[in-house]
Scaffold this motif. Structure first.
Motif, PDB file in Angstrom:
ATOM      1  N   CYS A 280       0.879  -1.174   0.000  1.00  0.00           N
ATOM      2  CA  CYS A 280       0.000   0.000   0.000  1.00  0.00           C
ATOM      3  C   CYS A 280       0.915   1.222   0.000  1.00  0.00           C
ATOM      4  CB  CYS A 280      -0.901   0.012   1.227  1.00  0.00           C
ATOM      5  SG  CYS A 280      -2.135  -1.309   1.266  1.00  0.00           S
TER       6      CYS A 280
ATOM      7  N   TYR B 138      -4.073   2.856  -1.404  1.00  0.00           N
ATOM      8  CA  TYR B 138      -4.471   3.318  -2.726  1.00  0.00           C
ATOM      9  C   TYR B 138      -5.637   4.309  -2.627  1.00  0.00           C
ATOM     10  CZ  TYR B 138      -1.436  -0.203  -4.801  1.00  0.00           C
ATOM     11  OH  TYR B 138      -0.337  -0.939  -5.183  1.00  0.00           O
TER      12      TYR B 138
ATOM     13  N   GLN C 199      -9.872  -3.229  -6.085  1.00  0.00           N
ATOM     14  CA  GLN C 199      -9.320  -3.425  -7.421  1.00  0.00           C
ATOM     15  C   GLN C 199      -7.852  -3.838  -7.383  1.00  0.00           C
ATOM     16  OE1 GLN C 199     -10.037   0.136  -9.673  1.00  0.00           O
ATOM     17  NE2 GLN C 199     -12.231  -0.285  -9.960  1.00  0.00           N
ATOM     18  N   GLN C 200      -7.099  -3.340  -6.445  1.00  0.00           N
ATOM     19  CA  GLN C 200      -5.671  -3.643  -6.362  1.00  0.00           C
ATOM     20  C   GLN C 200      -5.372  -4.866  -5.485  1.00  0.00           C
ATOM     21  OE1 GLN C 200      -7.031  -0.695  -5.575  1.00  0.00           O
ATOM     22  NE2 GLN C 200      -6.342   0.733  -7.168  1.00  0.00           N
TER      23      GLN C 200
END
Length: 311
Positions: A52, A59, A66-67
């Protein structure tokens, strides 16, 4: 006249019930902190410390769906666990102040210390990201986590029901010495890990002094722990709780030495083994802390230590 709701006496359950509430909260926080350190170790081993890239969000989101992958999940979950412990620390301070009339007088101060440590730990956690895993900050992050962990264990042990028989004699100071040496050894291990000293020494010939300091530190830490165990075994009529903790310390110190040797020979190539090495070290430190606190209570049992408004 209706009693003011701002007074702790407006809702005053039985003192033993309040003590049970607080004690359960403390033990749950201690378990969560142990898991937090294990997750932190896994985060480092999996090179997820910067998964992160921002802080305190990940994010820019509370949940970076999504990540999300294994590395991001480890770092994100590490932060989530830390946040939950922080909220619990605030609750602990609130309970200890609100019910101060029926709880030990030292508890608000001890819970305040715990809250300070977890806030400081959070600041260090943020700096580990913003300073790109600088080794001294990473090591301080681990050291503060261990102090917070033993603080919670000490509070829990002091709140636990325990009727000593005054046979501990010098065991509190012997156990404390062993615990301090194990803590120092844990910091050296954190220094080795944060600088990747083992890898650098094996493959580049650098940082061998750091690595060797951790290896040499095994000797005094292990000897002090074994001395504590032997003295406990040889103490007549020792309280069963102290005997159980001494036996647990023996199992942990043997396991830690064996895991350490395996980790060294495998050059930190087996991630679960490396994580287990740190977790067992924290468990050994926690066991010696509990041993020391209960031994101190046993030694001063005739004086009803620690003094409490419950007595």
């Amino acid at each position: 006249m209706t009693q003011s709701l701002s007074s702790p006496k407006s809702f005053s359950p039985a003192a033993p019930q309040v003590k049970v509430w607080v004690r359960r909260l403390v033990w749950k926080m201690a378990i969560a902190t142990f898991l937090l350190m294990a997750i932190g170790s896994a985060t480092r081993v999996m090179n997820a410390g910067l998964a992160c890239p921002d802080w305190p969000l990940c994010y820019g989101q509370l949940v970076p769906t999504q990540q999300m992958n294994l590395q991001v999940f480890l770092e994100w979950f590490h932060r989530l666990d830390a946040a939950l412990i922080g909220v619990s620390a605030i609750a602990l301070v609130g309970l200890s102040v609100w019910f101060r009339n029926v709880l030990p007088s030292w508890l608000p101060w001890a819970s305040g210390l715990a809250l300070f440590l977890i806030v400081f730990q959070g600041i260090l956690g943020g700096l580990t990201v913003t300073e790109l895993l600088r080794f001294d900050i990473v090591t301080a992050h681990l050291g503060t986590a261990l102090v917070f962990f033993v603080t919670l264990l000490s509070i829990g042990a002091c709140l636990s029901d325990f009727n000593g028989n005054s046979t501990a004699n010098k065991l509190p100071w012997i156990g404390l010495t062993a615990a301090i040496l194990i803590y120092i050894q844990s910091l050296l291990g954190g220094l080795v890990a944060s600088q990747w000293a083992l890898h650098q020494c094996f493959f580049r010939g650098d940082m061998c002094i750091v690595m060797n300091s951790h290896i040499i530190g095994v000797i005094p830490a292990t000897l002090a722990t074994l001395i504590t165990i032997v003295v406990a075994w040889r103490t007549a009529a020792l309280h069963p709780t102290l005997r159980i903790l001494a036996n647990l310390a023996l199992m942990l110190v043997i396991s830690q030495v064996l895991i350490g040797v395996a980790t060294f020979r495998l050059h930190l190539q087996v991630a679960p083994l490396t994580v287990t090495h740190q977790a067992v070290g924290a468990a050994l430190l926690g066991t010696l802390t509990l041993f020391t606190v209960f031994a101190l209570r046993d030694r001063h049992s005739s004086n009803q230590f620690p003094k409490s408004k419950l007595t």
